[in-house]
Design a protein around this motif. Structure first.
Motif, PDB file in Angstrom:
ATOM      1  N   UNK A 153      -3.308  54.066 -15.190  1.00 52.05           N
ATOM      2  CA  UNK A 153      -3.740  55.395 -14.791  1.00 52.05           C
ATOM      3  C   UNK A 153      -2.526  56.229 -14.418  1.00 52.05           C
ATOM      4  N   UNK A 154      -2.523  57.477 -14.845  1.00 47.49           N
ATOM      5  CA  UNK A 154      -1.397  58.348 -14.543  1.00 47.49           C
ATOM      6  C   UNK A 154      -0.143  57.931 -15.279  1.00 47.49           C
ATOM      7  N   UNK A 163     -12.921  54.973  -9.614  1.00 50.02           N
ATOM      8  CA  UNK A 163     -13.013  56.381 -10.039  1.00 50.02           C
ATOM      9  C   UNK A 163     -13.223  56.470 -11.542  1.00 50.02           C
ATOM     10  N   UNK A 169      -8.678  53.292  -8.200  1.00 59.11           N
ATOM     11  CA  UNK A 169      -8.599  54.094  -9.419  1.00 59.11           C
ATOM     12  C   UNK A 169      -9.598  53.608 -10.449  1.00 59.11           C
ATOM     13  N   UNK A 213      -9.272  62.538 -18.453  1.00 53.67           N
ATOM     14  CA  UNK A 213      -7.963  62.951 -18.970  1.00 53.67           C
ATOM     15  C   UNK A 213      -6.972  63.117 -17.831  1.00 53.67           C
ATOM     16  N   UNK A 214      -7.462  63.740 -16.764  1.00 52.06           N
ATOM     17  CA  UNK A 214      -6.603  64.001 -15.612  1.00 52.06           C
ATOM     18  C   UNK A 214      -6.114  62.687 -15.009  1.00 52.06           C
ATOM     19  N   UNK A 215      -6.994  61.684 -14.965  1.00 52.93           N
ATOM     20  CA  UNK A 215      -6.607  60.387 -14.394  1.00 52.93           C
ATOM     21  C   UNK A 215      -5.536  59.722 -15.236  1.00 52.93           C
ATOM     22  N   UNK A 216      -5.578  59.951 -16.554  1.00 50.51           N
ATOM     23  CA  UNK A 216      -4.558  59.354 -17.418  1.00 50.51           C
ATOM     24  C   UNK A 216      -3.243  60.089 -17.303  1.00 50.51           C
ATOM     25  N   UNK A 217      -3.280  61.305 -16.762  1.00 44.21           N
ATOM     26  CA  UNK A 217      -2.042  62.068 -16.626  1.00 44.21           C
ATOM     27  C   UNK A 217      -1.939  63.194 -17.620  1.00 44.21           C
ATOM     28  N   UNK A 218      -2.969  63.387 -18.448  1.00 41.94           N
ATOM     29  CA  UNK A 218      -2.942  64.458 -19.446  1.00 41.94           C
ATOM     30  C   UNK A 218      -3.465  65.730 -18.798  1.00 41.94           C
ATOM     31  N   UNK A 219      -2.608  66.363 -18.009  1.00 41.27           N
ATOM     32  CA  UNK A 219      -3.064  67.528 -17.239  1.00 41.27           C
ATOM     33  C   UNK A 219      -3.436  68.697 -18.134  1.00 41.27           C
ATOM     34  N   UNK A 220      -2.603  68.922 -19.168  1.00 38.04           N
ATOM     35  CA  UNK A 220      -2.866  70.060 -20.047  1.00 38.04           C
ATOM     36  C   UNK A 220      -4.192  69.891 -20.773  1.00 38.04           C
ATOM     37  N   UNK A 279     -16.454  58.296 -13.321  1.00 31.04           N
ATOM     38  CA  UNK A 279     -16.429  59.417 -14.273  1.00 31.04           C
ATOM     39  C   UNK A 279     -16.922  58.988 -15.647  1.00 31.04           C
ATOM     40  N   UNK A 339       2.618  68.313 -19.877  1.00 25.90           N
ATOM     41  CA  UNK A 339       2.516  69.752 -20.109  1.00 25.90           C
ATOM     42  C   UNK A 339       3.848  70.331 -20.535  1.00 25.90           C
ATOM     43  N   UNK A 359       2.704  61.297 -17.035  1.00 28.72           N
ATOM     44  CA  UNK A 359       2.897  62.553 -16.314  1.00 28.72           C
ATOM     45  C   UNK A 359       3.929  63.426 -17.022  1.00 28.72           C
TER      46      UNK A 359
END
Lengths: 164, 129
Positions: free
Chosen positions: A120-121, A5, A2, A44-51, A9, A127, A124
């Protein structure tokens, strides 16, 4: 894994940002900006902030960049000629940049001591939390947004309308 | 939990890797395998097979800009559907009515721009736009 990755990025975000500044043609800079936004969305996605990641891709990389590109087209912006750089920017720019970065680093270290490291993540299900806030606690502001969008639509049409 | 979360996005990472490899691979392969005999005809911009006329860089109509602005606004509208859809069952009928109200107000703007002919492209069918 991770971490690799993350660095991939993060490096691509910084690389695209530097490319944005170096490119002479506005369109090439705009394309680099899309790269920056895409890399940030991955972070952002890796941190879990999907929205946040989805907003970054759909609204920023999608809609806002379309507007940027259209402005470049509309103004017929051509390759930029390098102007005479000021001496101040030449000699003071880099030291001031490092000063700024050092200050930001100090503030971050003060604010977030090492035992409060972010995993990371780590966040979750954000959203759903945003949805709960938006549709329960901040119901009126949410409905007011629709009126704001309505005003913007009417404003855009009125402004772009040709005088008879 | 965190590891499981990131693992659920590995297919997208793989897709990203395949896309980058494919794009770079095709460029490199055509550079390495193809023959390079450029002529003046070959180097002109390809414009649907017709001989290109004029410069590609001229000013574009403000209509394009209007479409882009409207696109952003409806894009912002649609993004609110995303957290709403995630907790739709939780909100029940109340959330449904809420979103309906939101959409009706924004769609009033859509009706306005339709009536004004903001998206009509040719001069004949645009009402003074």
């Amino acid at each position: 894994m991770y971490q690799a990755l993350f660095f991939l990025f993060a490096a691509s975000a910084v690389g695209f940002a530097i490319n944005l500044l170096i490119q002479r043609h506005p369109i090439h800079s705009a394309l680099s900006l899309i790269g920056v936004m895409g890399s940030l969305a991955s972070l952002y996605l890796m941190l879990g902030a999907e929205f946040l990641a989805v907003v970054q891709v759909i609204v920023y990389a999608g809609a806002v960049m379309v507007l940027f590109v259209f402005v470049i087209m509309l103004l017929n912006a051509d390759k930029e000629e390098p102007s005479d750089r000021s001496k101040m920017a030449k000699y003071l720019g880099l030291p001031l940049l490092f000063l700024l970065l050092a200050m930001i680093t100090v503030v971050i270290y003060r604010q977030f001591p090492e035992d409060a490291m972010v995993q990371f993540g780590d966040f979750p299900g954000q959203t759903a939390a945003i949805g709960r806030l938006l549709f329960r606690d901040f119901l009126l502001p949410f409905e007011v947004i629709s009126i704001l969008i309505l005003i913007a639509i009417i404003g855009a049409i009125v402004l772009a309308k040709k005088e008879p | 939990m965190p590891n499981y979360y990131i693992q659920s996005y590995i297919p997208i990472l793989m897709l990203l890797a395949v896309v980058i490899l494919l794009a770079v691979g095709m460029l490199v392969a055509s550079y390495l395998l193809g023959q390079h005999r450029p002529t003046r005809e070959k180097l002109t911009a390809y414009e649907c097979g017709i001989t290109p006329t004029g410069d590609a860089r001229h000013r574009f109509s403000v209509k394009f800009y209007l479409v882009a602005m409207l696109f952003i606004l409806f894009d912002v509208e649609v993004i609110f559907l995303y957290p709403w859809a995630v907790i739709f069952k939780e909100l029940g009928i109340f959330g449904f009515v809420e979103m309906l109200l939101f959409l009706v107000i924004v769609l009033a703007g859509f009706a306005y721009l339709w009536k004004k002919g903001a998206l009509d492209w040719t001069k004949a069918d645009s009402g003074g736009l």
